[in-house]
Structures are given as C-alpha cells and as structure tokens.
Write a protein that holds these residues in place. Structure first.
Motif, PDB file in Angstrom:
ATOM      1  N   MET A   1       0.847  -1.188   0.000  1.00 51.15           N
ATOM      2  CA  MET A   1       0.000   0.000   0.000  1.00 51.15           C
ATOM      3  C   MET A   1       0.885   1.241   0.000  1.00 51.15           C
ATOM      4  N   THR A   2       0.552   2.199  -0.861  1.00 50.23           N
ATOM      5  CA  THR A   2       1.314   3.441  -0.921  1.00 50.23           C
ATOM      6  C   THR A   2       0.471   4.606  -0.425  1.00 50.23           C
ATOM      7  N   LEU A   3       1.141   5.720  -0.155  1.00 44.77           N
ATOM      8  CA  LEU A   3       0.446   6.916   0.279  1.00 44.77           C
ATOM      9  C   LEU A   3      -0.265   7.562  -0.895  1.00 44.77           C
ATOM     10  N   PRO A   4      -1.304   8.358  -0.628  1.00 49.55           N
ATOM     11  CA  PRO A   4      -1.989   9.052  -1.707  1.00 49.55           C
ATOM     12  C   PRO A   4      -1.014   9.928  -2.492  1.00 49.55           C
ATOM     13  N   ASN A   5      -1.253  10.056  -3.780  1.00 50.59           N
ATOM     14  CA  ASN A   5      -0.392  10.866  -4.641  1.00 50.59           C
ATOM     15  C   ASN A   5      -0.682  12.341  -4.375  1.00 50.59           C
TER      16      ASN A   5
ATOM     17  N   SER B   1       6.994  12.879   2.185  1.00 50.81           N
ATOM     18  CA  SER B   1       7.344  11.736   3.017  1.00 50.81           C
ATOM     19  C   SER B   1       6.335  11.566   4.137  1.00 50.81           C
ATOM     20  N   PRO B   2       6.317  10.388   4.767  1.00 50.92           N
ATOM     21  CA  PRO B   2       5.456  10.195   5.937  1.00 50.92           C
ATOM     22  C   PRO B   2       5.718  11.224   7.034  1.00 50.92           C
ATOM     23  N   ARG B   3       6.956  11.635   7.208  1.00 48.67           N
ATOM     24  CA  ARG B   3       7.255  12.637   8.236  1.00 48.67           C
ATOM     25  C   ARG B   3       6.605  13.978   7.909  1.00 48.67           C
ATOM     26  N   ASP B   4       6.551  14.321   6.638  1.00 46.25           N
ATOM     27  CA  ASP B   4       5.875  15.560   6.253  1.00 46.25           C
ATOM     28  C   ASP B   4       4.397  15.511   6.644  1.00 46.25           C
ATOM     29  N   ILE B   5       3.772  14.368   6.417  1.00 46.95           N
ATOM     30  CA  ILE B   5       2.366  14.211   6.768  1.00 46.95           C
ATOM     31  C   ILE B   5       2.174  14.388   8.267  1.00 46.95           C
ATOM     32  N   LEU B   6       3.007  13.745   9.061  1.00 47.16           N
ATOM     33  CA  LEU B   6       2.887  13.837  10.514  1.00 47.16           C
ATOM     34  C   LEU B   6       3.079  15.268  11.007  1.00 47.16           C
ATOM     35  N   HIS B   7       4.037  15.984  10.440  1.00 45.28           N
ATOM     36  CA  HIS B   7       4.246  17.369  10.841  1.00 45.28           C
ATOM     37  C   HIS B   7       3.046  18.240  10.467  1.00 45.28           C
ATOM     38  N   LYS B   8       2.432  17.972   9.331  1.00 38.61           N
ATOM     39  CA  LYS B   8       1.243  18.727   8.938  1.00 38.61           C
ATOM     40  C   LYS B   8       0.099  18.488   9.918  1.00 38.61           C
ATOM     41  N   LEU B   9      -0.075  17.249  10.364  1.00 37.81           N
ATOM     42  CA  LEU B   9      -1.121  16.939  11.339  1.00 37.81           C
ATOM     43  C   LEU B   9      -0.833  17.615  12.677  1.00 37.81           C
ATOM     44  N   MET B  10       0.424  17.619  13.079  1.00 38.63           N
ATOM     45  CA  MET B  10       0.805  18.292  14.322  1.00 38.63           C
ATOM     46  C   MET B  10       0.483  19.783  14.256  1.00 38.63           C
ATOM     47  N   THR B  11       0.799  20.396  13.132  1.00 38.67           N
ATOM     48  CA  THR B  11       0.522  21.821  12.967  1.00 38.67           C
ATOM     49  C   THR B  11      -0.968  22.109  13.064  1.00 38.67           C
ATOM     50  N   ALA B  12      -1.786  21.264  12.450  1.00 37.33           N
ATOM     51  CA  ALA B  12      -3.244  21.435  12.524  1.00 37.33           C
ATOM     52  C   ALA B  12      -3.750  21.277  13.948  1.00 37.33           C
ATOM     53  N   ALA B  13      -3.192  20.316  14.666  1.00 32.51           N
ATOM     54  CA  ALA B  13      -3.605  20.081  16.053  1.00 32.51           C
ATOM     55  C   ALA B  13      -3.269  21.272  16.937  1.00 32.51           C
ATOM     56  N   LEU B  14      -2.067  21.827  16.765  1.00 33.45           N
ATOM     57  CA  LEU B  14      -1.660  22.966  17.584  1.00 33.45           C
ATOM     58  C   LEU B  14      -2.477  24.210  17.255  1.00 33.45           C
TER      59      LEU B  14
ATOM     60  N   GLY C   1       6.179   0.421   6.575  1.00 38.49           N
ATOM     61  CA  GLY C   1       4.837   0.988   6.496  1.00 38.49           C
ATOM     62  C   GLY C   1       4.350   1.682   7.735  1.00 38.49           C
ATOM     63  N   PHE C   2       5.268   2.079   8.626  1.00 35.72           N
ATOM     64  CA  PHE C   2       4.868   2.783   9.849  1.00 35.72           C
ATOM     65  C   PHE C   2       5.690   4.063  10.018  1.00 35.72           C
ATOM     66  N   ALA C   3       5.041   5.091  10.537  1.00 32.54           N
ATOM     67  CA  ALA C   3       5.716   6.299  11.005  1.00 32.54           C
ATOM     68  C   ALA C   3       4.858   6.880  12.119  1.00 32.54           C
ATOM     69  N   ALA C   4       5.478   7.548  13.076  1.00 35.95           N
ATOM     70  CA  ALA C   4       4.713   8.024  14.233  1.00 35.95           C
ATOM     71  C   ALA C   4       5.345   9.266  14.831  1.00 35.95           C
TER      72      ALA C   4
ATOM     73  N   PHE D   1      -0.466  14.769  22.081  1.00 38.70           N
ATOM     74  CA  PHE D   1      -0.992  14.535  20.737  1.00 38.70           C
ATOM     75  C   PHE D   1      -0.131  13.449  20.110  1.00 38.70           C
ATOM     76  N   ARG D   2      -0.773  12.349  19.716  1.00 40.16           N
ATOM     77  CA  ARG D   2      -0.072  11.213  19.123  1.00 40.16           C
ATOM     78  C   ARG D   2      -0.692  10.885  17.763  1.00 40.16           C
ATOM     79  N   ALA D   3       0.174  10.624  16.797  1.00 38.81           N
ATOM     80  CA  ALA D   3      -0.297  10.253  15.469  1.00 38.81           C
ATOM     81  C   ALA D   3       0.577   9.126  14.923  1.00 38.81           C
ATOM     82  N   ILE D   4      -0.052   8.042  14.487  1.00 43.75           N
ATOM     83  CA  ILE D   4       0.665   6.917  13.884  1.00 43.75           C
ATOM     84  C   ILE D   4       0.128   6.731  12.467  1.00 43.75           C
ATOM     85  N   LEU D   5       1.016   6.788  11.501  1.00 48.82           N
ATOM     86  CA  LEU D   5       0.676   6.614  10.089  1.00 48.82           C
ATOM     87  C   LEU D   5       0.974   5.177   9.673  1.00 48.82           C
TER      88      LEU D   5
END
Length: 437
Positions: free
Chosen positions: A1-5, A11-24, A362-365, A431-435
């Motif tokens: 399984m791949t990430l959405p285009n 990268s997965p880390r970019d996604i996690l940082h974006k979620l963190m920014t939204a949460a804050l 397939g994991f990042a957190a 705030f915890r996020a696991i991709l």
C-alpha cells in the motif's frame, strides 16, 4: 500500500508534521476568546490566572477588550496579574505577567499566587474577575495552605511526579494542600462576578481537575488525598498530616454560594485538536481513527497497545483500511525507575513504540506535548519511521537500555529525531499520530 499521490507531502514525516501543525492551531485559545467577550462591568475588569497558556490568553483578552471598549482611561478599568511558566510569557500592556517554575513550584509562583488571591479578595460587587486557567496552573499557582511550607509542597510534588500517579490524582493532593486551589480562589472573589476561561489539559476536561480547579467546586475530599498518598507511598510532613485531618481545611464543595455568579467557558480541548488533525488527514486522502482524547496509563504500556492496533490496520485493514492515521490524546505517565534519565512521557511513549515496531515497513509516528515541552526538557516530543531502527543499530544505540533508564530524550537526541517547537502558548496535553501505509 502506498500513500496518496499528493505532491505537497514528500514523506510520511511531512504528513505527521502537517497533522501536528493542525492540532496545535486548533488548540490556540486566542482563536476562541474573541467569541466569548463579556459585557463591560460598572467597575474594573480584573484579569487573573495561571498556566502555560494563561499569558497568551490574557494578551488576547486584553486586545479584544481594548478593541471593544476603547483605550480611554483604560488604566482605571483593566488590570490584573497572570503567572505562567518560564519562557511562556506573552507581554501585555495593562495585565502584569509573572513567570515561575513548572512542574515543581518555586518562590516566584508562591508570591504571584498570594497577590492573585489578594486581588480576588479586594474585588467588589461592581467588578468583573476574568480568570485565565490552563494546564500547569497547579504548580504555578503555588500558595501552600497554612502550616505547609513551600519546601513541603516541592518535596511532595517531586514525589508525585516520579510515582506514576495520574494528573487527577496529583491534582487531588495539590488542591488539599493549597490555600488557593480547590475552589478557594472563587471563595476569595465571591463579592464580584467571575468568569473562568479554560484550556483543558486533563482527560475528560473536568474543570475541577484543570490546574486543580481554583475557581470551581471540588467534589474530592481530604480522605481521597490521603488514600492517593498512601497508594504511592509518599511520605508526608507532620504539618500536612495535621492539615488533612482537619475538616476546617476541606476544599470548597458544590452548592456553596460563592459559585452562584460564576461562569465557566471552555476554550480549547484535546478533542478539538484530534478533530482538526483528522480533518487534515482526510483532506490528504487518509483514513482516520481517533482512539480517544482521554487515554491514561504508563507511557510504555500505552505504546504497546498503540503498536498492536497499528499492526491490525497493517495486516487486516481493521479498524480502518490503509493508508490510515491513528490519533490519540490524553495524558500518560512515567514511573521513574532509575536516576539520571532524561525525557518526558511522549518521548518515552515513542521509544517504547519504536521497540515494538522496530524496522517493520509501512509505519511512522509522532508524539508531542502540545505545550511544546515534554516533561522538563526542551523538546515537545519525538518522531520515528521505519528507518529509525536501522539508524539506531548503525549508531550502536541500545534503545532497550535507554528505555530501562527512562532516558528517551537522549536516545532520540542521538537519532536526531527530537521534535523541538519551543513554547506553543497552549496546552491540551498529548498529541499522538501513527501513520500506517
């Protein structure tokens, strides 16, 4: 399984940082304060409070108050004092901001708390008291009950922090050894109308637990506090034992008259941040599962549970299909097992999670404390992906040994995987996020 285009996220880390920014962003109390401005009283508007977000809240309130009421003769109409953690100040023009120690109280916090109590006592029936309360207020609003010394409070606070006690248990003890918490600030300001603005950092968003509830009734008892101290084998000085045995020093209970003209406004909650992160993830084409906003327990054990759910998604597409984000909040705890370790509950969670998932693909957190300070270090938390395990092996970092010593900060520092945001001027807990992809 791949990430959405999606070219915005490399990268997965970019996604996690974006979620963190939204949460804050969702946790910022300044966004909500303009929608909850009170009518100007006949007398003064007195802004008091404590917490890691309290100075930021006070500045936002002051700006809105001046915009609505004008700046003419403002010195005679708006005043106050708010105490926040060192490094979390937000300068105001007419409200004094004091910095003090957290999580262990100090003399600066004690002096500020005494002045705040006096301001409430001096407020008259034509005045309006605005109380800005957020997480961290328990340590910052440090006014020991009669007979209890600051040194006593410091020793008990340190023992509680190392014990693994939950935030509700710690605050139950704190309010029963205080001259200002557990509704006592409301009792002091009973002649004036009082409005409390809250930023929740506790599971369940109970106003009586946030900063030990200085302006709301307390349903807990001295016997509850004694039972907690006994449960965690925390020694008490004789003065504290005497105080907890005297019903005259019980906290202020529901139904008392001092709460009749008091309002409580909840500005920010952990759930708000989780919903904002979930919405952002969905916009990126990710399935989302919110596991809960009130998760408590040992950080390392909560990580094991999260790892199990992440594997279920990876293997069986349950409870959601890949690619998926697992989100959770609350406040975990760390029982300190050794000396010399560095790191807060979120770094410990991440280290335990890394030891569970190792180099599985397939994991990042990511896990942070939303105030920007994980425990007492300079990081907000930590981040990992499937390459972190190999990086630890290449650098000869014994991750299990670091976890045994409660030294998660040092482990992630060596991995270059600490998250450093600086003070965020809010605080809605973990705030915890696991991709999973």
């Amino acid at each position: 399984m791949t990430l959405p285009n999606n070219s915005l996220f490399a990268s997965p880390r970019d996604i996690l940082h974006k979620l963190m920014t939204a949460a804050l962003k969702a946790a910022d109390p300044a966004v909500q304060i303009p929608h909850h401005m009170p009518a100007r009283p006949k007398g003064k508007t007195i802004v008091i409070g404590a917490g890691k977000a309290s100075a930021h809240m006070a500045r936002s309130f002051e700006e809105c108050w001046i915009k609505e009421n004008g700046s003419r003769d403002i010195a005679n109409r708006l005043c106050g004092l708010v105490v926040t953690r060192y490094g979390h100040a937000a300068p105001c023009k007419h409200i004094e901001i004091v910095e003090a120690s957290h999580p262990v109280p100090d003399e600066a916090g004690q002096k500020a708390a005494g002045r705040i109590l006096e301001m409430a006592q001096n407020a008259g029936p034509d005045d309006l008291i605005i109380c800005m309360i957020s997480g961290g207020g328990s340590a910052l609003l440090a006014l020991p009950a009669p007979g209890i010394s600051l040194e006593d409070k410091q020793a008990i606070s340190k023992a509680l922090l190392k014990s693994g006690a939950t935030i509700s248990e710690m605050n139950c003890v704190r309010k029963h050894l205080s001259a200002i918490k557990g509704g006592r600030l409301a009792l002091a300001g009973a002649r004036a109308k009082m409005i409390t603005y809250l930023v929740s950092d506790v599971p369940g968003d109970d106003p009586a637990i946030i900063a030990s509830g200085p302006t709301v009734p307390d349903p807990t008892t001295q016997n509850d506090a004694l039972a907690i101290l006994k449960r965690y084998d925390i020694p008490l000085p004789e003065a504290a034992k005497k105080l907890l045995a005297d019903p005259e020093h019980e906290t202020v209970k529901p139904g008392q008259e001092c709460f009749n003209d008091n309002d409580v406004v909840m500005l920010s909650r952990p759930q708000d941040s989780l919903l904002a992160a979930a919405s952002t993830a969905q916009d990126m084409g990710l399935n989302t599962v919110i596991l809960g906003d009130a998760i408590e327990g040992e950080s390392r054990e909560i990580a094991i549970m999260h790892a199990g759910i992440a594997r279920q998604v990876k293997t069986h597409d349950q409870p959601a299909q890949k690619p998926c984000i697992l989100l959770s909040g609350g406040e975990t705890t760390v029982t300190v097992r050794g000396d010399g370790g560095r790191g807060g509950r979120n770094a410990e969670f991440m280290l335990s999670l890394l030891l569970q998932l190792r180099d599985e693909a397939g994991f990042a957190a990511l896990a942070i404390d939303t105030d920007g300070i994980d425990g007492s270090e300079d990081n907000a938390g930590a981040i990992m992906d499937e390459k972190s395990w190999q990086k630890a092996r290449d650098r000869e970092i014994d991750l299990a040994d670091y976890l045994d010593r409660n030294d998660a900060y040092s482990a992630f520092e060596k991995l270059d995987d600490l998250i450093v945001t600086g003070p965020t001027l809010t605080n809605v807990n973990d705030f915890r996020a696991i991709l999973i992809f």
